[in-house]
Write a protein that holds these residues in place. Structure first.
Motif, mmCIF file in Angstrom:
data_model
loop_
_atom_site.group_PDB
_atom_site.id
_atom_site.type_symbol
_atom_site.label_atom_id
_atom_site.label_comp_id
_atom_site.label_asym_id
_atom_site.label_seq_id
_atom_site.Cartn_x
_atom_site.Cartn_y
_atom_site.Cartn_z
ATOM 1 N N GLY A 24 -20.359 -42.712 -42.616
ATOM 2 C CA GLY A 24 -20.835 -43.087 -43.937
ATOM 3 C C GLY A 24 -20.180 -44.327 -44.505
ATOM 4 N N ARG A 25 -19.468 -45.074 -43.688
ATOM 5 C CA ARG A 25 -18.795 -46.286 -44.153
ATOM 6 C C ARG A 25 -18.586 -47.230 -42.975
ATOM 7 N NH1 ARG A 25 -13.632 -46.242 -42.509
ATOM 8 N NH2 ARG A 25 -12.779 -44.286 -41.786
ATOM 9 N N PHE A 26 -18.305 -48.481 -43.287
ATOM 10 C CA PHE A 26 -17.999 -49.437 -42.234
ATOM 11 C C PHE A 26 -16.564 -49.238 -41.755
ATOM 12 C CE2 PHE A 26 -21.371 -51.949 -44.438
ATOM 13 C CZ PHE A 26 -22.248 -52.002 -43.378
ATOM 14 N N VAL A 27 -16.312 -49.537 -40.503
ATOM 15 C CA VAL A 27 -14.957 -49.476 -39.955
ATOM 16 C C VAL A 27 -14.143 -50.600 -40.564
ATOM 17 C CG1 VAL A 27 -13.594 -49.670 -37.838
ATOM 18 C CG2 VAL A 27 -15.773 -48.469 -37.803
ATOM 19 N N GLU A 28 -12.910 -50.285 -40.938
ATOM 20 C CA GLU A 28 -12.037 -51.287 -41.542
ATOM 21 C C GLU A 28 -11.173 -51.946 -40.478
ATOM 22 O OE1 GLU A 28 -9.938 -49.885 -44.958
ATOM 23 O OE2 GLU A 28 -11.670 -48.770 -45.689
ATOM 24 N N PRO A 29 -10.832 -53.215 -40.681
ATOM 25 C CA PRO A 29 -10.005 -53.927 -39.702
ATOM 26 C C PRO A 29 -8.703 -53.205 -39.355
ATOM 27 C CG PRO A 29 -10.875 -55.472 -41.304
ATOM 28 C CD PRO A 29 -11.238 -54.080 -41.782
ATOM 29 N N ARG A 30 -8.093 -52.534 -40.325
ATOM 30 C CA ARG A 30 -6.831 -51.835 -40.043
ATOM 31 C C ARG A 30 -7.032 -50.703 -39.033
ATOM 32 N NH1 ARG A 30 -6.913 -47.066 -42.503
ATOM 33 N NH2 ARG A 30 -8.265 -46.815 -44.301
ATOM 34 N N LEU A 40 -1.368 -50.920 -26.946
ATOM 35 C CA LEU A 40 -0.291 -51.812 -26.506
ATOM 36 C C LEU A 40 1.061 -51.117 -26.423
ATOM 37 C CD1 LEU A 40 -1.256 -55.040 -28.488
ATOM 38 C CD2 LEU A 40 -1.458 -54.649 -26.019
ATOM 39 N N SER A 41 1.136 -49.898 -26.930
ATOM 40 C CA SER A 41 2.407 -49.176 -26.947
ATOM 41 C C SER A 41 2.659 -48.474 -25.616
ATOM 42 C CB SER A 41 2.408 -48.145 -28.077
ATOM 43 O OG SER A 41 1.579 -47.040 -27.736
ATOM 44 N N ASP A 42 3.869 -47.998 -25.465
ATOM 45 C CA ASP A 42 4.240 -47.237 -24.271
ATOM 46 C C ASP A 42 3.779 -45.780 -24.362
ATOM 47 O OD1 ASP A 42 5.435 -49.409 -23.073
ATOM 48 O OD2 ASP A 42 7.408 -48.982 -23.929
ATOM 49 N N VAL A 43 3.297 -45.363 -25.511
ATOM 50 C CA VAL A 43 2.893 -43.979 -25.718
ATOM 51 C C VAL A 43 1.787 -43.568 -24.749
ATOM 52 C CG1 VAL A 43 1.867 -42.369 -27.381
ATOM 53 C CG2 VAL A 43 3.556 -44.033 -28.142
ATOM 54 N N ILE A 44 0.846 -44.449 -24.504
ATOM 55 C CA ILE A 44 -0.251 -44.133 -23.587
ATOM 56 C C ILE A 44 -0.339 -45.165 -22.463
ATOM 57 C CG2 ILE A 44 -1.602 -42.829 -25.264
ATOM 58 C CD1 ILE A 44 -3.358 -45.295 -25.612
ATOM 59 N N ALA A 45 0.802 -45.514 -21.929
ATOM 60 C CA ALA A 45 0.873 -46.555 -20.904
ATOM 61 C C ALA A 45 0.078 -46.197 -19.647
ATOM 62 C CB ALA A 45 2.331 -46.824 -20.547
ATOM 63 N N ASP A 46 -0.134 -44.923 -19.393
ATOM 64 C CA ASP A 46 -0.836 -44.513 -18.176
ATOM 65 C C ASP A 46 -2.351 -44.449 -18.334
ATOM 66 O OD1 ASP A 46 1.508 -44.293 -16.725
ATOM 67 O OD2 ASP A 46 1.845 -42.234 -17.372
ATOM 68 N N VAL A 47 -2.876 -44.725 -19.513
ATOM 69 C CA VAL A 47 -4.321 -44.723 -19.720
ATOM 70 C C VAL A 47 -4.892 -46.023 -19.156
ATOM 71 C CG1 VAL A 47 -6.167 -44.769 -21.443
ATOM 72 C CG2 VAL A 47 -4.202 -43.274 -21.761
ATOM 73 N N THR A 48 -5.820 -45.890 -18.242
ATOM 74 C CA THR A 48 -6.464 -47.066 -17.657
ATOM 75 C C THR A 48 -7.968 -46.836 -17.582
ATOM 76 O OG1 THR A 48 -6.209 -46.205 -15.420
ATOM 77 C CG2 THR A 48 -4.462 -47.640 -16.236
ATOM 78 N N GLY A 49 -8.721 -47.888 -17.682
ATOM 79 C CA GLY A 49 -10.161 -47.817 -17.487
ATOM 80 C C GLY A 49 -10.919 -47.010 -18.514
ATOM 81 N N ALA A 50 -10.430 -46.940 -19.737
ATOM 82 C CA ALA A 50 -11.115 -46.171 -20.779
ATOM 83 C C ALA A 50 -11.851 -47.107 -21.734
ATOM 84 C CB ALA A 50 -10.109 -45.336 -21.553
ATOM 85 N N ASP A 51 -12.956 -46.634 -22.282
ATOM 86 C CA ASP A 51 -13.699 -47.363 -23.305
ATOM 87 C C ASP A 51 -13.448 -46.695 -24.640
ATOM 88 O OD1 ASP A 51 -14.910 -49.101 -21.466
ATOM 89 O OD2 ASP A 51 -16.561 -47.715 -21.132
ATOM 90 N N TYR A 52 -13.186 -47.486 -25.650
ATOM 91 C CA TYR A 52 -12.972 -46.971 -26.994
ATOM 92 C C TYR A 52 -14.001 -47.605 -27.916
ATOM 93 C CZ TYR A 52 -8.653 -45.243 -25.080
ATOM 94 O OH TYR A 52 -7.740 -44.588 -24.312
ATOM 95 N N LEU A 53 -14.817 -46.795 -28.511
ATOM 96 C CA LEU A 53 -15.869 -47.265 -29.393
ATOM 97 C C LEU A 53 -15.440 -47.045 -30.835
ATOM 98 C CD1 LEU A 53 -18.712 -48.417 -29.248
ATOM 99 C CD2 LEU A 53 -19.576 -46.097 -29.260
ATOM 100 N N ILE A 54 -15.281 -48.119 -31.574
ATOM 101 C CA ILE A 54 -14.871 -48.022 -32.966
ATOM 102 C C ILE A 54 -16.035 -48.540 -33.802
ATOM 103 C CG2 ILE A 54 -13.139 -48.673 -34.662
ATOM 104 C CD1 ILE A 54 -11.300 -49.439 -32.397
ATOM 105 N N ASP A 55 -16.979 -47.669 -34.104
ATOM 106 C CA ASP A 55 -18.168 -48.109 -34.815
ATOM 107 C C ASP A 55 -18.579 -47.167 -35.948
ATOM 108 O OD1 ASP A 55 -19.167 -45.934 -33.477
ATOM 109 O OD2 ASP A 55 -20.774 -46.998 -32.470
ATOM 110 N N GLY A 56 -17.805 -46.138 -36.201
ATOM 111 C CA GLY A 56 -18.156 -45.212 -37.266
ATOM 112 C C GLY A 56 -19.192 -44.171 -36.896
#
Length: 62
Positions: A24-30, A40-56
């Protein structure tokens, strides 16, 4: 300034519903910056080849 014949605040309020954005809203830059920071963090350093859709939510997973 007008977008599609309406002022910016009206467009920002009405467009997500008209476009089928589930949240119900646009995604914010933050929100995008937060995902980038996580990736970019070490928290999920082993994640590879994933797609992340940030579109609401207009693109529904099937």
């Amino acid at each position: 300034m007008a977008v599609f014949g309406m002022d910016i605040p009206t467009f920002t309020e009405q467009a997500p519903g008209a476009l089928g954005i589930t949240s119900g809203r646009f995604v914010e830059p933050r929100e995008v910056a937060t995902l980038i920071t996580l990736l970019l963090s070490d928290v999920i350093a082993d994640v590879t080849g994933a797609d992340y859709l940030i579109d609401g939510g207009p693109l529904k997973a099937v």
